[in-house]
Design a protein around this motif. Structure first.
Motif, PDB file in Angstrom:
ATOM      1  N   PRO A 100       0.849  -0.886  -0.092  1.00 26.01           N
ATOM      2  CA  PRO A 100       0.090  -0.205  -0.145  1.00 26.01           C
ATOM      3  C   PRO A 100       0.588   1.294   0.136  1.00 26.01           C
ATOM      4  CG  PRO A 100      -0.653  -1.670   1.395  1.00 26.01           C
ATOM      5  CD  PRO A 100       0.021  -2.206   0.854  1.00 26.01           C
ATOM      6  N   GLU A 101       1.280   1.242   0.834  1.00 26.84           N
ATOM      7  CA  GLU A 101       3.069   2.835   0.857  1.00 26.84           C
ATOM      8  C   GLU A 101       3.955   2.248   0.406  1.00 26.84           C
ATOM      9  OE1 GLU A 101       2.439   4.492   5.229  1.00 26.84           O
ATOM     10  OE2 GLU A 101       2.485   2.425   5.619  1.00 26.84           O
ATOM     11  N   ASP A 102       3.590   2.239  -1.374  1.00 27.91           N
ATOM     12  CA  ASP A 102       5.486   1.868  -2.243  1.00 27.91           C
ATOM     13  C   ASP A 102       6.409   2.839  -2.632  1.00 27.91           C
ATOM     14  OD1 ASP A 102       3.210   3.676  -3.351  1.00 27.91           O
ATOM     15  OD2 ASP A 102       3.362   3.143  -5.388  1.00 27.91           O
ATOM     16  N   ASP A 103       5.492   4.294  -2.614  1.00 24.10           N
ATOM     17  CA  ASP A 103       6.543   5.400  -2.302  1.00 24.10           C
ATOM     18  C   ASP A 103       7.351   5.265  -0.486  1.00 24.10           C
ATOM     19  OD1 ASP A 103       3.991   5.413  -0.180  1.00 24.10           O
ATOM     20  OD2 ASP A 103       4.793   7.984  -0.430  1.00 24.10           O
ATOM     21  N   LYS A 104       7.558   4.483   0.595  1.00 19.42           N
ATOM     22  CA  LYS A 104       7.774   4.652   1.552  1.00 19.42           C
ATOM     23  C   LYS A 104       9.296   3.673   0.897  1.00 19.42           C
ATOM     24  CE  LYS A 104       5.380   6.212   5.103  1.00 19.42           C
ATOM     25  NZ  LYS A 104       4.915   6.155   6.873  1.00 19.42           N
ATOM     26  N   ALA A 105       8.462   2.360   0.306  1.00 17.33           N
ATOM     27  CA  ALA A 105       9.569   1.001  -0.088  1.00 17.33           C
ATOM     28  C   ALA A 105      10.063   1.462  -0.737  1.00 17.33           C
ATOM     29  CB  ALA A 105       7.760   0.044  -0.618  1.00 17.33           C
ATOM     30  N   MET A 106       9.967   2.612  -1.930  1.00 17.14           N
ATOM     31  CA  MET A 106      11.067   3.019  -3.483  1.00 17.14           C
ATOM     32  C   MET A 106      11.430   3.924  -2.403  1.00 17.14           C
ATOM     33  SD  MET A 106       8.043   3.752  -6.224  1.00 17.14           S
ATOM     34  CE  MET A 106       7.335   2.508  -6.413  1.00 17.14           C
ATOM     35  N   HIS A 107      10.938   4.982  -1.618  1.00 18.29           N
ATOM     36  CA  HIS A 107      12.325   5.601  -0.977  1.00 18.29           C
ATOM     37  C   HIS A 107      13.677   4.585  -0.131  1.00 18.29           C
ATOM     38  CE1 HIS A 107      10.125   8.991  -1.985  1.00 18.29           C
ATOM     39  NE2 HIS A 107      11.114   9.489  -1.416  1.00 18.29           N
ATOM     40  N   GLU A 108      13.574   3.935   0.606  1.00 16.83           N
ATOM     41  CA  GLU A 108      14.142   2.581   0.884  1.00 16.83           C
ATOM     42  C   GLU A 108      14.780   2.310   0.488  1.00 16.83           C
ATOM     43  OE1 GLU A 108      14.642   0.904   5.169  1.00 16.83           O
ATOM     44  OE2 GLU A 108      14.479   3.409   4.560  1.00 16.83           O
ATOM     45  N   LEU A 109      14.111   1.713  -1.009  1.00 14.88           N
ATOM     46  CA  LEU A 109      14.887   0.950  -1.645  1.00 14.88           C
ATOM     47  C   LEU A 109      16.361   2.195  -2.523  1.00 14.88           C
ATOM     48  CD1 LEU A 109      13.771  -0.377  -4.719  1.00 14.88           C
ATOM     49  CD2 LEU A 109      15.815   0.778  -5.020  1.00 14.88           C
ATOM     50  N   VAL A 110      16.067   3.138  -2.510  1.00 13.73           N
ATOM     51  CA  VAL A 110      16.973   3.823  -3.183  1.00 13.73           C
ATOM     52  C   VAL A 110      17.926   4.351  -1.696  1.00 13.73           C
ATOM     53  CG1 VAL A 110      17.143   6.717  -4.044  1.00 13.73           C
ATOM     54  CG2 VAL A 110      15.795   5.263  -5.031  1.00 13.73           C
ATOM     55  N   ARG A 111      16.959   4.568  -0.990  1.00 13.56           N
ATOM     56  CA  ARG A 111      18.926   4.821   0.433  1.00 13.56           C
ATOM     57  C   ARG A 111      19.508   4.108   1.008  1.00 13.56           C
ATOM     58  NH1 ARG A 111      19.439   2.758   5.459  1.00 13.56           N
ATOM     59  NH2 ARG A 111      17.330   1.238   5.190  1.00 13.56           N
ATOM     60  N   VAL A 112      19.770   2.732   0.296  1.00 11.71           N
ATOM     61  CA  VAL A 112      20.423   1.896   0.992  1.00 11.71           C
ATOM     62  C   VAL A 112      21.103   0.612  -0.846  1.00 11.71           C
ATOM     63  CG1 VAL A 112      18.774   0.789   2.314  1.00 11.71           C
ATOM     64  CG2 VAL A 112      19.175  -0.488  -0.088  1.00 11.71           C
ATOM     65  N   LEU A 113      20.703   1.970  -1.191  1.00 10.81           N
ATOM     66  CA  LEU A 113      21.599   1.900  -2.642  1.00 10.81           C
ATOM     67  C   LEU A 113      22.585   2.862  -2.822  1.00 10.81           C
ATOM     68  CD1 LEU A 113      21.208   0.682  -5.916  1.00 10.81           C
ATOM     69  CD2 LEU A 113      20.602   2.310  -6.473  1.00 10.81           C
ATOM     70  N   LYS A 114      24.024   2.257  -3.614  1.00 11.50           N
ATOM     71  CA  LYS A 114      25.292   3.493  -3.426  1.00 11.50           C
ATOM     72  C   LYS A 114      24.738   3.885  -4.727  1.00 11.50           C
ATOM     73  CE  LYS A 114      28.795  -0.443  -2.189  1.00 11.50           C
ATOM     74  NZ  LYS A 114      29.587  -1.061  -2.445  1.00 11.50           N
ATOM     75  N   PRO A 115      25.494   5.617  -4.595  1.00 11.10           N
ATOM     76  CA  PRO A 115      25.005   6.237  -5.638  1.00 11.10           C
ATOM     77  C   PRO A 115      25.787   5.581  -6.661  1.00 11.10           C
ATOM     78  CG  PRO A 115      26.297   7.525  -3.856  1.00 11.10           C
ATOM     79  CD  PRO A 115      25.969   5.831  -3.435  1.00 11.10           C
ATOM     80  N   GLY A 116      25.230   5.963  -7.868  1.00 11.41           N
ATOM     81  CA  GLY A 116      25.637   5.295  -9.187  1.00 11.41           C
ATOM     82  C   GLY A 116      25.146   3.923  -9.418  1.00 11.41           C
ATOM     83  N   GLY A 117      24.540   3.269  -8.619  1.00  7.98           N
ATOM     84  CA  GLY A 117      24.508   1.855  -7.885  1.00  7.98           C
ATOM     85  C   GLY A 117      22.604   1.794  -8.931  1.00  7.98           C
ATOM     86  N   ARG A 118      22.580   0.217  -9.751  1.00 10.80           N
ATOM     87  CA  ARG A 118      20.957   0.705 -10.667  1.00 10.80           C
ATOM     88  C   ARG A 118      20.455  -0.765 -10.149  1.00 10.80           C
ATOM     89  NH1 ARG A 118      22.136  -0.170 -17.680  1.00 10.80           N
ATOM     90  NH2 ARG A 118      23.364   1.907 -17.516  1.00 10.80           N
TER      91      ARG A 118
END
Length: 241
Positions: A100-118
């Motif tokens: 339901p709160e997919d925006d929060k999941a997406m922000h968490e995904l981005v948080r743990v990803l290194k800059p430049g990561g895919r």
């Protein structure tokens, strides 16, 4: 059956990859075989136990190259138990449509990803999914079922808002769409009906044998009937080594 194209994602041996919502582990197993350091993450403890057992079996069978690592972690996709910038790549295959709160999941995904990561995010594509919803309430109105239907622009828009930039997209698994339409038409939990059973046998044969005729047919049908839309994005910043 893989949904994500690892060559398009750009994974390389030795990189650390998070398989977010790994389920039965299909992507995690292939990443492990390719020599990556894999974290298979899910909320389902029973499925994670099976994934962990398979990791052990792969290692014992000599299927894993030197330097590869694999572990399982249980937790909540809205509160990932990893530090910032922990992973070179993240895969979230057929996950976001359940949250339901997919925006929060997406922000968490981005948080743990290194800059430049895919990242590769896959969800059910709009046209086949709308047919499933029209045929069956049971298909999506169950605990843990699908809570939304994405179109491509909406999905990319939400991922952009989370801090990612699109690179590429394609569609996959067109031959699986009719199977789910049949399941929805006769009852998604009916395992005894001959039509979906026969079609499932065809899908298993296709996955095991990969004959040119069905592979060519699926490639031709994917843009229209592909069951999944597969997106590839990156997090702006320095390129991952």
């Amino acid at each position: 059956m893989l949904t994500v194209d690892f060559d398009t994602l750009g994974v390389r041996a030795g990189q650390r990859v998070l398989d977010l919502g790994c389920g039965a582990g299909r992507h995690a197993f292939e990443l492990y075989r390719r020599g990556l350091r894999v974290v298979a993450f899910d909320h389902d403890e029973a499925e994670l136990a099976d994934v962990s057992a398979m990791f052990t079996a792969m290692e014992q069978a000599g299927e894993v190259p030197e330097g590869a690592e694999a572990t399982t972690v249980r937790g909540d996709v809205l509160d990932l138990p990893f530090p910032d910038e922990s992973f070179d790549h993240v895969i979230a295959s057929e996950v976001m449509e359940h949250i339901p709160e997919d925006d929060k999941a997406m922000h968490e995904l981005v948080r743990v990803l290194k800059p430049g990561g895919r990242v590769s995010v896959t969800v059910p594509s709009r046209f086949p999914e709308r047919i499933c919803w029209a045929l069956s309430e049971e298909y999506h109105r169950v605990e843990g079922g699908h809570v939304r239907i994405y179109d491509r622009r909406q999905l990319f828009g939400r991922l952009r808002a989370a801090g990612l930039r699109p690179v590429h997209h394609h569609y996959a698994h067109a031959l699986h769409s009719p199977y789910w339409w049949l399941k929805c038409a006769v009852g998604v939990n009916r395992s005894d009906h001959p039509l979906p059973r026969l079609y499932h046998r065809l899908l298993v044969w296709d996955m095991l044998k990969a004959p040119w005729i069905t592979r060519s047919l699926e490639r031709a049908l994917n843009p229209l009937l592909g069951k999944s839309i597969v997106t590839y994005l990156y997090k702006p910043g320095a390129t991952v080594a």
